[in-house]
Motif scaffolding. Structure first.
Motif, PDB file in Angstrom:
ATOM      1  N   GLN A  40      50.409 -45.418  37.549  1.00  0.00           N
ATOM      2  CA  GLN A  40      50.049 -46.251  36.353  1.00  0.00           C
ATOM      3  C   GLN A  40      48.567 -46.184  36.357  1.00  0.00           C
ATOM      4  OE1 GLN A  40      52.644 -49.846  35.272  1.00  0.00           O
ATOM      5  NE2 GLN A  40      53.116 -49.625  37.320  1.00  0.00           N
ATOM      6  N   TRP A  41      48.183 -46.587  35.069  1.00  0.00           N
ATOM      7  CA  TRP A  41      46.742 -47.051  35.069  1.00  0.00           C
ATOM      8  C   TRP A  41      46.509 -48.716  34.792  1.00  0.00           C
ATOM      9  CZ3 TRP A  41      42.313 -43.882  35.280  1.00  0.00           C
ATOM     10  CH2 TRP A  41      42.625 -42.570  35.100  1.00  0.00           C
ATOM     11  N   VAL A  42      45.478 -48.925  35.278  1.00  0.00           N
ATOM     12  CA  VAL A  42      45.027 -50.391  35.335  1.00  0.00           C
ATOM     13  C   VAL A  42      43.533 -50.580  34.554  1.00  0.00           C
ATOM     14  CG1 VAL A  42      44.648 -52.554  36.523  1.00  0.00           C
ATOM     15  CG2 VAL A  42      46.194 -50.839  37.337  1.00  0.00           C
ATOM     16  N   LYS A  43      43.915 -51.216  33.508  1.00  0.00           N
ATOM     17  CA  LYS A  43      42.496 -51.489  32.604  1.00  0.00           C
ATOM     18  C   LYS A  43      42.197 -53.170  32.798  1.00  0.00           C
ATOM     19  CE  LYS A  43      40.854 -52.120  27.830  1.00  0.00           C
ATOM     20  NZ  LYS A  43      41.393 -51.970  26.543  1.00  0.00           N
ATOM     21  N   ASN A  44      41.119 -53.004  33.685  1.00  0.00           N
ATOM     22  CA  ASN A  44      40.280 -54.559  33.747  1.00  0.00           C
ATOM     23  C   ASN A  44      41.458 -55.303  34.253  1.00  0.00           C
ATOM     24  OD1 ASN A  44      38.244 -55.964  33.915  1.00  0.00           O
ATOM     25  ND2 ASN A  44      38.446 -56.906  32.130  1.00  0.00           N
ATOM     26  N   GLY A  45      42.373 -54.772  35.496  1.00  0.00           N
ATOM     27  CA  GLY A  45      43.191 -55.516  36.036  1.00  0.00           C
ATOM     28  C   GLY A  45      44.774 -55.674  35.368  1.00  0.00           C
ATOM     29  N   ASP A  83      35.406 -50.540  26.570  1.00  0.00           N
ATOM     30  CA  ASP A  83      34.345 -50.538  27.387  1.00  0.00           C
ATOM     31  C   ASP A  83      34.391 -51.394  28.492  1.00  0.00           C
ATOM     32  OD1 ASP A  83      30.941 -50.118  27.458  1.00  0.00           O
ATOM     33  OD2 ASP A  83      31.581 -51.530  28.617  1.00  0.00           O
ATOM     34  N   THR A  84      35.098 -50.990  29.737  1.00  0.00           N
ATOM     35  CA  THR A  84      35.646 -52.021  30.769  1.00  0.00           C
ATOM     36  C   THR A  84      35.722 -50.936  31.965  1.00  0.00           C
ATOM     37  OG1 THR A  84      37.216 -53.664  31.514  1.00  0.00           O
ATOM     38  CG2 THR A  84      38.116 -51.923  30.061  1.00  0.00           C
ATOM     39  N   PHE A  85      36.612 -51.583  32.931  1.00  0.00           N
ATOM     40  CA  PHE A  85      36.784 -50.970  34.164  1.00  0.00           C
ATOM     41  C   PHE A  85      38.283 -50.291  34.334  1.00  0.00           C
ATOM     42  CE2 PHE A  85      33.516 -54.039  35.045  1.00  0.00           C
ATOM     43  CZ  PHE A  85      32.463 -53.020  35.853  1.00  0.00           C
ATOM     44  N   TYR A  86      38.488 -49.227  34.911  1.00  0.00           N
ATOM     45  CA  TYR A  86      39.824 -48.612  35.021  1.00  0.00           C
ATOM     46  C   TYR A  86      40.098 -48.167  36.289  1.00  0.00           C
ATOM     47  CZ  TYR A  86      39.339 -48.297  30.055  1.00  0.00           C
ATOM     48  OH  TYR A  86      39.233 -48.828  28.643  1.00  0.00           O
ATOM     49  N   GLU A  87      41.649 -48.086  36.800  1.00  0.00           N
ATOM     50  CA  GLU A  87      41.963 -47.365  38.102  1.00  0.00           C
ATOM     51  C   GLU A  87      43.204 -46.653  37.720  1.00  0.00           C
ATOM     52  OE1 GLU A  87      42.664 -50.849  40.427  1.00  0.00           O
ATOM     53  OE2 GLU A  87      40.683 -51.335  41.066  1.00  0.00           O
ATOM     54  N   CYS A  88      43.604 -45.703  38.715  1.00  0.00           N
ATOM     55  CA  CYS A  88      44.721 -45.057  38.812  1.00  0.00           C
ATOM     56  C   CYS A  88      45.484 -45.354  40.068  1.00  0.00           C
ATOM     57  CB  CYS A  88      44.325 -43.387  38.750  1.00  0.00           C
ATOM     58  SG  CYS A  88      45.750 -42.340  38.713  1.00  0.00           S
TER      59      CYS A  88
END
Length: 1119
Positions: A40-45, A83-88
């Motif tokens: 999954q992807w995480v967008k700004n938590g 415009d924010t932070f992302y994690e895989c």
């Protein structure tokens, strides 16, 4: 890897930071090797979900080949919210744990919106002013860069700053530059360019500048010369070039507006105005001005031209009288009104030109010049009836104009004089005087008129002619009004010129009136009465005087008839003394020896008044009769009086009172001190009430009491002993103080405050404590006294001598010891005890404490029963305390022993044959102790010993010494156990006796011989005695009879003792020879020989308790 187990999942490619323009598509790459968990992807938590379509996020999806582990996140039409932070993330599985990629950021680039100017560019600028231009590039990410241009040229010096935009993460860029507006900027462009990394070409906005600036100065066209003739019409044009907006024009003449009409030419960029003006003389030297101005002109611009108008005089006038007396100068003036240029004037009498003229030119109307010609001509009767002409002309303008009149010549009477008394001779009023006026010449003959002080006199006789002229007589009966009156006789004819003769009369007269006025009708005491005396006119001045009052004021002034009137004011502060008196005002003339006077009768109403001689204090001795007189007056005279005492009315017939009817006085019989006080008498009449208080003072002998008894004061402070007297009168130094104790004490400072006597003692010592007596004596009767006690309070002071610091007792359990602690202190002293630092428990039956108090002395005794050396040989600490402090003493309980040596050995007095000594005893060792003094002269070979009597004495006088001789003294202590060393660490006290007391020389020689013989016998006795002792081989006991005799010299008792029969003494005493004693009873004097001590030292003989050579001890058991 074991069968059935898969490898740990891992990232093959992790996402990286990505920058993308808004509206574009962004792809974040993520590849997972051996993916076994949910990716999954995480967008700004926030988890976006495992499905690749990512429901709920229409612009988001996961793309790529899932078989290859590709889970790339694709974002379409990127917006600011992206415009924010992302994690895989790959979630955990049965075979692998979860993994999380690096956190990456998607940065969205947003171009700025169209820039705009914050300033109001629609409002025109003003040339020369500074303007702050702000250009804003809104909503950019990152912030925009702004460049400003004017007419294509970049502006430098702009300052930029950023502010928050309309949404989060968006920035507004502000660029500010300051411009000075120029007239050349009008119509030019001002541009603002904005760009950032989201743009390849900047966005811009531009405005056209509108700048206001003033026009050029105007010019006047059409006036070639400044000189213009009156009546001409001038046509002038005013032109002003430039300016934004174009100038407005108006014409003025001498500041007054003539025209406000102008025309504008927008092509030629100019304004113009036409002026048509008809010239009049009033326009001479007028200033024509054309002004131009627009909205931004600091002040109007103007051009001025001054014009000169040529014009002729409008009028010509001949001024002055054409009638003159013969021989007089005829003065006439010819006036020509204003003209430009000025005209000239000439005069004609008949056909003759008159040249005696003075021409004056002055500034006239309308800037022209007026011409005034003044002509003077002396006339004669031949010129009567001739024509006189004034002519004004101007050769340049060919102008001429004239005025003509007829001359008339007359002449007055020639002479006038008077026949009258001389002016400096005084005349008395009532006398008759004759005045005559004479006149000669004149055409026609003169007419005579008499005047008195300028007024026509009607009582004069008729005018009579005589051969040379005319005369007129005046008969006067002199009155005061004739004094210094001017009598004038005028002679006139048709020439209306008069000649006069004058005279004055000096008339002496007394004051014509006398009057006294008062401002008040009813006169009362306390009013300020002003009397005004008016002495009418008199000559010479009268002197005004008053018969009453000391305040006088005279104000002379010139009065009618040439005399002097005197106004004199008298100010009287009305009092009863002026009642019924007459105030006389007199005006007296010493020259005439006459005077006038008048008077004013005073009737002063006043309430009762008490005479200045009225006593306000009456003194009487107790038991006598008091008479209080009353001296009162009033107007009206009917007066009633009452007496008051303590607010109560005194009634006639009261016991002890007797009132006199005629003078209202008061008598009191058998006066007591209760009758003393203020007596008030009130007297009244129709004008009011008055009262006076009379103090009746009753004198009586004093009684005295102590204000406080006893008086307590702390040591070192100030004590105030106060006694209060009940007496009358209270006189200075009526108190005396006396110390009733023993001895002498400085009683301190004695003062008196009214009825109180004070004894002030500063820095009080304990010696001041005791009884004091205060005595009061005012000279009446017997003196009175009172005693009062002064108690000096001080903190406890323990007795701390050596004998108080130790207590001795046997420690075998069979004795009882008393440990005594004595303190002196006020107030009450309480004791506490410690043994070896621990508080004592008096519940123990072995310890008893008892406190005794006697006055300021407090004694605490601790009885130690069955003293044990192990338990009770200790330090007992006694603490005495009261409210002012405390004191502490450590007392040792020790075993019995020989005494401690004395201390502080010193001399008190020295004579030619005696020395008085003093010392401080040491601890007695638990037994009764006594003292022995040892001494030796400088030339003596042996010591002398004296036992002190009584045994406990600490002051002793050694007698029998040689005059002017030096001696060394020592002292020690003895008890039943042994003796101490000598005082002050065996110190020697050297003392020299005084010179001889004056014995006869023969007696001195005899005494010297006797002393030598005795000394020799004493030596032989010692020698044979020693031989006898050695032959015995041991010491035996001997009995001696000890005989003492005493005598009293002055206040001191002296006793002399000798051994006459056998007495038991110890072995050491057997080796001495008793030779003399000058001490008190039971004292012993011993002498030891150095030779004996030397022999004993060789034989090894030692005395018990010996401290050094020549020192011996008595056997305590043998006394």
């Amino acid at each position: 890897m074991s069968p059935g187990m898969e490898a740990q999942q891992a990232f093959r490619f992790e996402p990286r930071n990505l920058t993308v323009r808004m509206g574009a598509t962004a792809v974040l790459r993520c590849e997972v090797l051996r993916a076994s968990g949910t990716v999954q992807w995480v967008k700004n938590g926030l988890l976006l979900g495992p499905q690749r379509s990512l429901p709920g996020f229409p612009r988001y999806s996961m793309i790529g080949n899932p078989k290859r582990g590709q889970y790339h996140l694709q974002i379409e039409k990127v917006q600011l919210e992206d415009d924010t932070f992302y994690e895989c993330q790959a979630g955990p599985s049965e075979t692998s744990k979860a993994i999380v990629s690096h956190t990456v950021r998607v940065t969205v680039l947003i171009p700025p919106s169209k820039p705009y100017f914050e300033a109001d560019m629609a409002t025109p600028w003003v040339a020369g002013k500074k303007y702050s231009i702000v250009c804003v590039a809104p909503d950019a990410k990152p912030e925009a860069e702004i460049t400003l241009y004017k007419d294509g040229v970049e502006l430098t010096g702009a300052e930029s700053f950023t502010m928050s935009g309309s949404e989060d993460k968006l920035l507004n860029t502000h660029a500010e530059v300051t411009l000075t507006a120029l007239s050349s900027d009008n119509g030019r462009q001002l541009a603002c360019h904005a760009k950032n990394s989201a743009l390849s070409k900047p966005v811009e906005t531009a405005v056209t500048m509108s700048v206001y600036f003033p026009p050029q100065p105007p010019v006047i066209v059409g006036l070639e010369r400044e000189e213009v003739k009156a009546g001409r019409v001038l046509v002038l044009e005013c032109v002003s070039h430039g300016g934004n907006p174009l100038a407005t024009l108006h014409w003025t003449k001498n500041g007054e507006v003539l025209s406000t009409i102008w025309e504008e030419d927008s092509v030629a960029l100019k304004s113009s105005s036409i002026l048509r003006l008809k010239i009049t003389p009033a326009d001479n030297q007028a200033e024509l001005c054309c002004e131009s101005i627009n909205l931004v002109s600091r002040s109007p611009l103007s051009v001025s031209r001054k014009i000169t108008v040529l014009f002729e005089p409008a009028q010509l006038k001949l001024l002055g009288s054409l009638t003159a007396a013969e021989g007089q100068n005829l003065s006439l003036s010819c006036h020509a009104s204003s003209s430009n240029p000025p005209v000239l004037v000439r005069w004609w009498l008949g056909y003759k030109e008159l040249n005696d003229t003075v021409v004056t030119m002055e500034e006239g109307d309308n800037g022209g010049m007026t011409t005034i010609s003044n002509m003077t001509h002396q006339v004669s009767r031949e010129e009567d009836g001739l024509k006189l002409t004034c002519e004004a002309f101007n050769r340049a303008t060919h102008f001429s104009k004239s005025q003509t009149g007829t001359l008339s010549v007359f002449y007055p009477p020639q002479k006038v004089w008077l026949e009258a008394p001389p002016q400096d001779v005084p005349l008395h009023s009532g006398n008759v005087v004759r005045l005559v006026c004479f006149s000669t010449g004149g055409n026609p003959t003169g007419t005579l008129t008499w005047f008195k002080n300028g007024k026509t006199v009607t009582v004069a006789s008729k005018q009579t002619p005589f051969d040379m002229g005319v005369a007129r007589e005046l008969i006067l009966v002199l009155t005061a009004s004739d004094n210094m009156a001017t009598y004038r006789c005028d002679a006139t004819n048709e020439t209306k010129k008069k000649i006069s003769a004058y005279t004055k009369l000096m008339v002496h007269f007394t004051a014509i009136s006398m009057k006294i006025t008062a401002k008040q009708d009813v006169l009362r005491r306390g009013q300020m009465l002003t009397l005004d005396c008016y002495a009418g006119s008199s000559n010479p001045r009268a002197s005004v005087s008053w018969s009453l009052g000391s305040l006088r004021f005279q104000a002379p002034r010139q009065a009618q008839f040439g005399g002097v009137s005197v106004h004199s004011s008298l100010a009287l502060n009305l009092s009863s003394q002026y009642h019924n008196q007459k105030v006389i005002c007199q005006a007296y003339s010493p020259v005439l020896s006459e005077g006038a006077n008048t008077f004013f009768q005073l009737n002063v109403l006043y309430p009762p008044e008490f005479s200045p001689d009225q006593p306000t204090e009456v003194q009487v001795v107790e038991d006598d009769m008091a008479a209080i007189p009353l001296l009162v007056s009033a107007n009206p005279e009917e007066v009633s009086c009452i007496w008051l005492h303590h607010g109560e009315k005194l009634v006639k017939g009261d016991p002890g009172l007797c009132e006199q009817h005629d003078d209202h006085s008061l008598e009191i019989k058998n006066v007591t001190r209760k009758d003393a006080g203020v007596y008030t008498v009130k007297c009244a009449n129709d004008e009011g009430v008055n009262q006076i208080s009379i103090m009746l003072t009753v004198h009586y002998a004093p009684g005295v009491r102590a204000e406080k008894d006893p008086v307590f004061v702390n040591l070192g402070e100030t004590a105030d002993l106060i006694c209060v007297a009940d007496a009358r009168p209270i006189i200075p130094d009526m108190f005396s103080w006396k110390w009733l104790g023993e001895g002498e004490v400085e009683t301190g400072e004695e003062t008196q405050e009214d009825e109180s006597g004070l004894l002030t003692i500063h820095e009080v010592t304990r010696a001041h404590a005791g009884l004091y007596q205060c005595t009061a004596d005012n000279g009446i009767g017997l003196a009175a006294s009172v005693n009062m006690q002064l108690v000096v309070q001080f903190k406890p002071e323990l007795r701390k001598g050596p004998q108080w610091r130790k207590v001795a007792s046997r420690g075998d359990g069979t004795t009882t010891a008393e440990v005594v602690c004595q303190a002196e202190g006020i107030p009450r002293v309480d004791f506490s005890w410690e043994k070896n630092g621990a508080r004592m428990d008096f519940a123990n039956p072995r310890y008893e404490e008892q406190t005794e108090r006697e006055g300021s002395f407090h004694t605490s005794t601790v009885r130690v029963v069955n003293v044990s050396a192990l338990l009770d040989y200790a330090v007992f600490s006694c603490t005495a305390r009261n409210s002012l402090g405390e004191d502490k003493l450590d007392i040792q309980l020790v075993s019995t022993s020989h005494p401690d040596p004395p201390s502080s050995f010193r001399k008190l007095a020295v004579t030619h044959d005696a020395v008085t000594l003093e010392w401080v005893p040491g601890f007695n060792g638990g037994r009764q102790q006594r003292f022995r003094i040892r001494y030796r002269g400088e030339e003596s070979l042996s010591f002398m010993y004296v036992d002190v009597f009584p045994p406990g004495a600490t002051i002793f006088t050694v007698t029998g010494l040689q005059p002017a001789s030096s001696y060394n003294f020592s002292v020690n202590a003895l008890n039943a156990i042994g003796e101490s060393s000598y005082a002050d660490n065996n110190a020697i006290l050297s003392i020299t006796t005084k010179g001889s007391s004056g014995l006869p020389a023969s007696l001195a020689v005899v005494l010297a011989v006797v002393f030598g013989v005795l000394l020799l016998l004493n030596s032989l006795g010692c020698f044979f005695g020693l031989r006898w002792k050695k032959s015995r081989g041991q010491t035996g006991n001997h009995n001696y009879l000890f005989i003492c005799g005493c005598e009293k010299v002055s206040s001191t008792a002296f006793c002399h003792c000798n051994y006459e029969s056998k007495e038991k003494i110890n072995a050491a005493a057997q080796r001495t020879l008793l030779i003399d004693s000058g001490s008190e009873a039971d004292s012993h004097v011993y002498e030891s020989y150095a030779a004996v001590r030397t022999a004993e030292a060789r034989a090894g003989v030692k005395g018990s308790g010996r401290k050094g050579s020549g020192e011996f001890s008595h056997n305590r058991e043998n006394g």
